[in-house]
Design a protein around this motif. Structure first.
Motif, mmCIF file in Angstrom:
data_model
loop_
_atom_site.group_PDB
_atom_site.id
_atom_site.type_symbol
_atom_site.label_atom_id
_atom_site.label_comp_id
_atom_site.label_asym_id
_atom_site.label_seq_id
_atom_site.Cartn_x
_atom_site.Cartn_y
_atom_site.Cartn_z
ATOM 1 N N UNK A 25 0.851 -1.197 0.000
ATOM 2 C CA UNK A 25 0.000 0.000 0.000
ATOM 3 C C UNK A 25 0.884 1.243 0.000
ATOM 4 N N UNK A 26 1.632 1.491 -1.060
ATOM 5 C CA UNK A 26 2.642 2.553 -1.002
ATOM 6 C C UNK A 26 2.058 3.947 -1.070
ATOM 7 N N UNK A 136 -8.969 -0.203 8.170
ATOM 8 C CA UNK A 136 -8.722 -1.575 8.597
ATOM 9 C C UNK A 136 -7.566 -2.244 7.857
ATOM 10 N N UNK A 137 -7.081 -1.663 6.764
ATOM 11 C CA UNK A 137 -6.000 -2.281 5.990
ATOM 12 C C UNK A 137 -4.610 -1.833 6.420
ATOM 13 N N UNK A 138 -4.522 -0.947 7.409
ATOM 14 C CA UNK A 138 -3.240 -0.382 7.811
ATOM 15 C C UNK A 138 -3.026 -0.562 9.311
ATOM 16 N N UNK A 139 -1.812 -0.322 9.804
ATOM 17 C CA UNK A 139 -1.589 -0.365 11.245
ATOM 18 C C UNK A 139 -2.505 0.618 11.976
ATOM 19 N N UNK A 140 -2.767 0.348 13.232
ATOM 20 C CA UNK A 140 -3.726 1.153 13.990
ATOM 21 C C UNK A 140 -3.083 2.257 14.814
ATOM 22 N N UNK A 141 -1.766 2.443 14.668
ATOM 23 C CA UNK A 141 -1.082 3.523 15.383
ATOM 24 C C UNK A 141 -0.460 4.492 14.390
ATOM 25 N N UNK A 142 -0.208 5.716 14.835
ATOM 26 C CA UNK A 142 0.393 6.738 13.972
ATOM 27 C C UNK A 142 1.796 6.313 13.557
ATOM 28 N N UNK A 143 2.611 5.917 14.537
ATOM 29 C CA UNK A 143 3.984 5.519 14.220
ATOM 30 C C UNK A 143 4.007 4.250 13.385
ATOM 31 N N UNK A 148 5.657 1.890 8.590
ATOM 32 C CA UNK A 148 5.344 0.561 8.078
ATOM 33 C C UNK A 148 6.335 0.185 6.971
ATOM 34 N N UNK A 149 6.983 -0.956 7.134
ATOM 35 C CA UNK A 149 7.924 -1.437 6.127
ATOM 36 C C UNK A 149 9.259 -0.736 6.116
ATOM 37 N N UNK A 154 12.823 -1.767 0.012
ATOM 38 C CA UNK A 154 11.843 -1.642 -1.071
ATOM 39 C C UNK A 154 10.415 -1.819 -0.582
ATOM 40 N N UNK A 155 10.204 -1.814 0.727
ATOM 41 C CA UNK A 155 8.866 -2.088 1.220
ATOM 42 C C UNK A 155 8.254 -0.989 2.053
#
Length: 393
Positions: A25-26, A136-143, A148-149, A154-155
């Motif tokens: 999900x870039x 719902x498709x992403x982490x639930x915290x700001x940091x 993420x990745x 490359x992620x």
């Protein structure tokens, strides 16, 4: 005409393969790819570093490259999706003060490294981050969303977290505090309506493959904002609740005391935030006529002006109120933070009317380094009667 369109699409897809950030999900960052002969540019369209560019296009302008010119034309031909732009609900951050400080600095880093110094641009980036926190498709915290990745070259979702930008370039103290103020305001309920429920964006001189499956919903200077089509981009997908804690990010330790390990943490400092319009209206006040909102005025210069009247964010947990007060009172040896749940009962100046006195929901008073907090226990139950306004409610 049909053959020409097919050839155009093929060229655009070929470009996309070279411009895409290979992640699930870039968020395509403003930075050119490795080896590009260009300086990084933010949402405001200004170089972050390098020699000053002459008016108009310059050799340092990433838009000058042939592939960039193709992407610009392709992106301009894609219309903004029809229908109303759904605006995100205010984000009422409810967590202990240390987690608040971590969230502020993660969000500030995303704003600065993705958007530069433009306040409106920083708010657009921050809104995408907060939209992802709720999705719902992403982490639930700001940091968690911002970094993420970041452990994979490359992620990563935000390129600055894995391309070495954090080690190469530090914001000035003024720029960092500016970004932190914007971040604090967004976490306390400020909303950037121009980008709606966007969860993705990229600069207009790249053409990543993932945007073919999304709706373009907003254009902010050189950035294009997108949402998923169907239910994945609708309000029902934004149903994740923040867990009330934020992870420590070692990559931010150089900039943020809140992200340092045991024995390294310095005193936490929460910045004065611009008051979220129509959500958290906080203002330093003096006896006499009304004063401008915090967004238009500076923090109090002395203890004699350290009084803030505020409307609490809707849905915020009572245990989060002290962190909101600390954010407003940061740096003041003496401070009074008085808050209401009803904006209509929140006064704009002292002395306050009796109807406002009766409706006070929370107070924070710091004198001689000692802080005392109290709640309206008729609305917010507390186990300790000493924490209740009006003798226990």
């Amino acid at each position: 005409m049909r053959r020409s369109a097919k050839a155009w699409a093929g060229a655009a897809m070929s470009l996309a393969l070279g411009a895409t950030v290979p992640a699930q999900h870039p968020v395509a960052s403003p930075f050119p790819g490795p080896g590009a002969a260009a300086s990084p540019r933010g949402l405001a369209g200004r170089p972050f570093a390098g020699p000053a560019a002459a008016p108009g296009q310059s050799p340092l302008d990433p838009r000058a490259a042939p592939q960039a010119q193709l992407a610009l034309a392709f992106n301009a031909a894609v219309p903004v999706a029809r229908g109303p732009l759904l605006v995100a609900a205010p984000f009422a951050f409810a967590a202990p003060v240390e987690d608040m400080a971590r969230a502020i600095d993660c969000l500030a880093a995303a704003e600065y490294y993705e958007a530069g110094r433009g306040i409106a641009d920083q708010r657009a980036v921050a809104q995408v981050v907060l939209n992802r926190v709720r999705h719902r498709s992403f982490p639930s915290t700001v940091c968690g969303v911002v970094f993420e990745g970041s452990g994979r070259q490359t992620g990563c979702q935000f390129t600055f977290t894995c391309d070495g930008a954090l080690a190469r370039r530090d914001p000035s103290p003024e720029a960092w505090e500016e970004a932190r103020r914007v971040a604090t305001g967004m976490l306390l309920g400020q909303v950037e309506p121009t980008v709606g429920l966007a969860t993705h964006y990229h600069t207009d001189w790249v053409s990543p493959a993932w945007d073919r499956e999304m709706d373009k919903i907003a254009v902010v200077r050189t950035h294009l904002f997108y949402r998923w089509r169907g239910a994945g981009g609708g309000p029902g997908a934004f149903d994740t609740r923040h867990p009330g804690a934020e992870p420590r990010i070692p990559l931010l330790a150089r900039l943020s005391p809140a992200h340092r390990g045991p024995g390294e943490a310095a005193q936490l400092a929460l910045p004065q935030a611009a008051a979220p319009e129509a959500v958290t209206a906080a203002a330093p006040v003096l006896p006499g006529p009304p004063v401008p909102t915090l967004a238009q005025s500076r923090a109090p210069a002395s203890a004699s002006t350290g009084v803030f009247l505020a409307t609490l964010p809707a849905g915020a947990r009572p245990d989060s109120f002290p962190a909101l007060a600390e954010a407003r009172c940061n740096g003041l040896p003496e401070c009074r933070f008085i808050a209401w749940t009803d904006a209509a009962r929140t006064p704009r100046a002292l002395p306050m009317p009796g109807s406002s006195v009766d409706a006070i929901a929370f107070t924070f008073v710091r004198r001689r380094g000692v802080a005392k907090v109290q709640w309206d226990c008729a609305a917010f139950a507390r186990q300790d009667p000493a924490q209740c306004i009006r003798g226990g409610g």
